[in-house]
Design a protein around this motif. Structure first.
Motif, PDB file in Angstrom:
ATOM      1  N   ARG A  51       0.831  -1.205   0.000  1.00  0.00           N
ATOM      2  CA  ARG A  51       0.000   0.000   0.000  1.00  0.00           C
ATOM      3  C   ARG A  51       0.867   1.257   0.000  1.00  0.00           C
ATOM      4  N   ALA A  52       1.968   1.230   0.741  1.00  0.00           N
ATOM      5  CA  ALA A  52       2.857   2.392   0.797  1.00  0.00           C
ATOM      6  C   ALA A  52       3.463   2.677  -0.574  1.00  0.00           C
ATOM      7  N   ILE A  53       3.920   1.656  -1.259  1.00  0.00           N
ATOM      8  CA  ILE A  53       4.524   1.841  -2.581  1.00  0.00           C
ATOM      9  C   ILE A  53       3.489   2.338  -3.582  1.00  0.00           C
ATOM     10  N   PHE A  58       1.282   6.942  -6.688  1.00  0.00           N
ATOM     11  CA  PHE A  58       0.168   7.832  -7.007  1.00  0.00           C
ATOM     12  C   PHE A  58       0.521   9.280  -6.684  1.00  0.00           C
ATOM     13  N   LEU A  59       1.053   9.507  -5.475  1.00  0.00           N
ATOM     14  CA  LEU A  59       1.408  10.865  -5.064  1.00  0.00           C
ATOM     15  C   LEU A  59       2.469  11.460  -5.980  1.00  0.00           C
ATOM     16  N   ASP A  60       3.496  10.685  -6.294  1.00  0.00           N
ATOM     17  CA  ASP A  60       4.562  11.178  -7.158  1.00  0.00           C
ATOM     18  C   ASP A  60       4.012  11.548  -8.539  1.00  0.00           C
ATOM     19  N   ALA A  61       3.115  10.736  -9.083  1.00  0.00           N
ATOM     20  CA  ALA A  61       2.515  11.041 -10.380  1.00  0.00           C
ATOM     21  C   ALA A  61       1.722  12.344 -10.305  1.00  0.00           C
ATOM     22  N   GLN A  62       1.020  12.567  -9.197  1.00  0.00           N
ATOM     23  CA  GLN A  62       0.259  13.799  -9.023  1.00  0.00           C
ATOM     24  C   GLN A  62       1.192  15.009  -8.941  1.00  0.00           C
ATOM     25  N   PHE A  63       2.277  14.884  -8.187  1.00  0.00           N
ATOM     26  CA  PHE A  63       3.242  15.984  -8.072  1.00  0.00           C
ATOM     27  C   PHE A  63       3.883  16.273  -9.429  1.00  0.00           C
ATOM     28  N   GLN A  64       4.224  15.219 -10.169  1.00  0.00           N
ATOM     29  CA  GLN A  64       4.828  15.392 -11.492  1.00  0.00           C
ATOM     30  C   GLN A  64       3.865  16.092 -12.450  1.00  0.00           C
ATOM     31  N   ALA A  65       2.566  15.910 -12.236  1.00  0.00           N
ATOM     32  CA  ALA A  65       1.551  16.543 -13.076  1.00  0.00           C
ATOM     33  C   ALA A  65       1.241  17.974 -12.621  1.00  0.00           C
ATOM     34  N   GLY A  66       1.953  18.437 -11.585  1.00  0.00           N
ATOM     35  CA  GLY A  66       1.767  19.812 -11.126  1.00  0.00           C
ATOM     36  C   GLY A  66       0.665  19.996 -10.099  1.00  0.00           C
ATOM     37  N   HIS A  67       0.202  18.911  -9.491  1.00  0.00           N
ATOM     38  CA  HIS A  67      -0.855  19.012  -8.481  1.00  0.00           C
ATOM     39  C   HIS A  67      -0.263  19.155  -7.089  1.00  0.00           C
ATOM     40  N   ASP A  68      -1.063  19.669  -6.164  1.00  0.00           N
ATOM     41  CA  ASP A  68      -0.687  19.793  -4.757  1.00  0.00           C
ATOM     42  C   ASP A  68      -1.432  18.748  -3.939  1.00  0.00           C
ATOM     43  N   LEU A  69      -0.886  18.448  -2.773  1.00  0.00           N
ATOM     44  CA  LEU A  69      -1.562  17.589  -1.802  1.00  0.00           C
ATOM     45  C   LEU A  69      -2.025  18.494  -0.665  1.00  0.00           C
ATOM     46  N   VAL A  70      -3.330  18.526  -0.454  1.00  0.00           N
ATOM     47  CA  VAL A  70      -3.914  19.360   0.593  1.00  0.00           C
ATOM     48  C   VAL A  70      -4.659  18.445   1.553  1.00  0.00           C
ATOM     49  N   VAL A  71      -4.409  18.628   2.848  1.00  0.00           N
ATOM     50  CA  VAL A  71      -5.083  17.846   3.886  1.00  0.00           C
ATOM     51  C   VAL A  71      -6.066  18.771   4.594  1.00  0.00           C
ATOM     52  N   ARG A  72      -7.308  18.301   4.730  1.00  0.00           N
ATOM     53  CA  ARG A  72      -8.343  19.109   5.365  1.00  0.00           C
ATOM     54  C   ARG A  72      -8.860  18.416   6.607  1.00  0.00           C
ATOM     55  N   ASP A  73      -8.924  19.148   7.717  1.00  0.00           N
ATOM     56  CA  ASP A  73      -9.506  18.652   8.965  1.00  0.00           C
ATOM     57  C   ASP A  73     -11.023  18.697   8.802  1.00  0.00           C
TER      58      ASP A  73
END
Length: 85
Positions: A51-53, A58-73
């Motif tokens: 699951r970690a890999i 997935f995250l790396d592909a999103q970053f490479q595509a210019g997206h941000d990771l946002v965490v919402r409480d």
């Protein structure tokens, strides 16, 4: 009706590996994180590593595509931008 399968004398049944095997040396902090994840999720080390890999890919592909990771409480609506260095 079941049919018996003849095996050579001295044959030892081994589980079949369904994928690639790796050996990983974890730093102490990662080993502690793994132990906590196992306790919290009841997943095996193999399941957690897979699951970690997959998550990291997935995250790396999103970053490479210019997206941000946002965490919402969910309670407060507060958001944080997450960056991996």
């Amino acid at each position: 009706m079941k049919t018996a399968i003849a095996r050579p004398a001295g044959h030892i049944a081994r589980p079949q590996v369904l994928g690639e095997r790796i050996t990983v040396a974890l730093i102490p902090a990662a080993a502690d994180d793994l132990r906590r994840l196992q306790e919290r999720t009841n997943l095996s080390k193999t399941d957690i590593a897979n699951r970690a890999i997959t998550s990291y890919e997935f995250l790396d592909a999103q970053f490479q595509a210019g997206h941000d990771l946002v965490v919402r409480d969910r309670r407060t609506g507060q958001t944080q931008l997450v960056r991996f260095l």
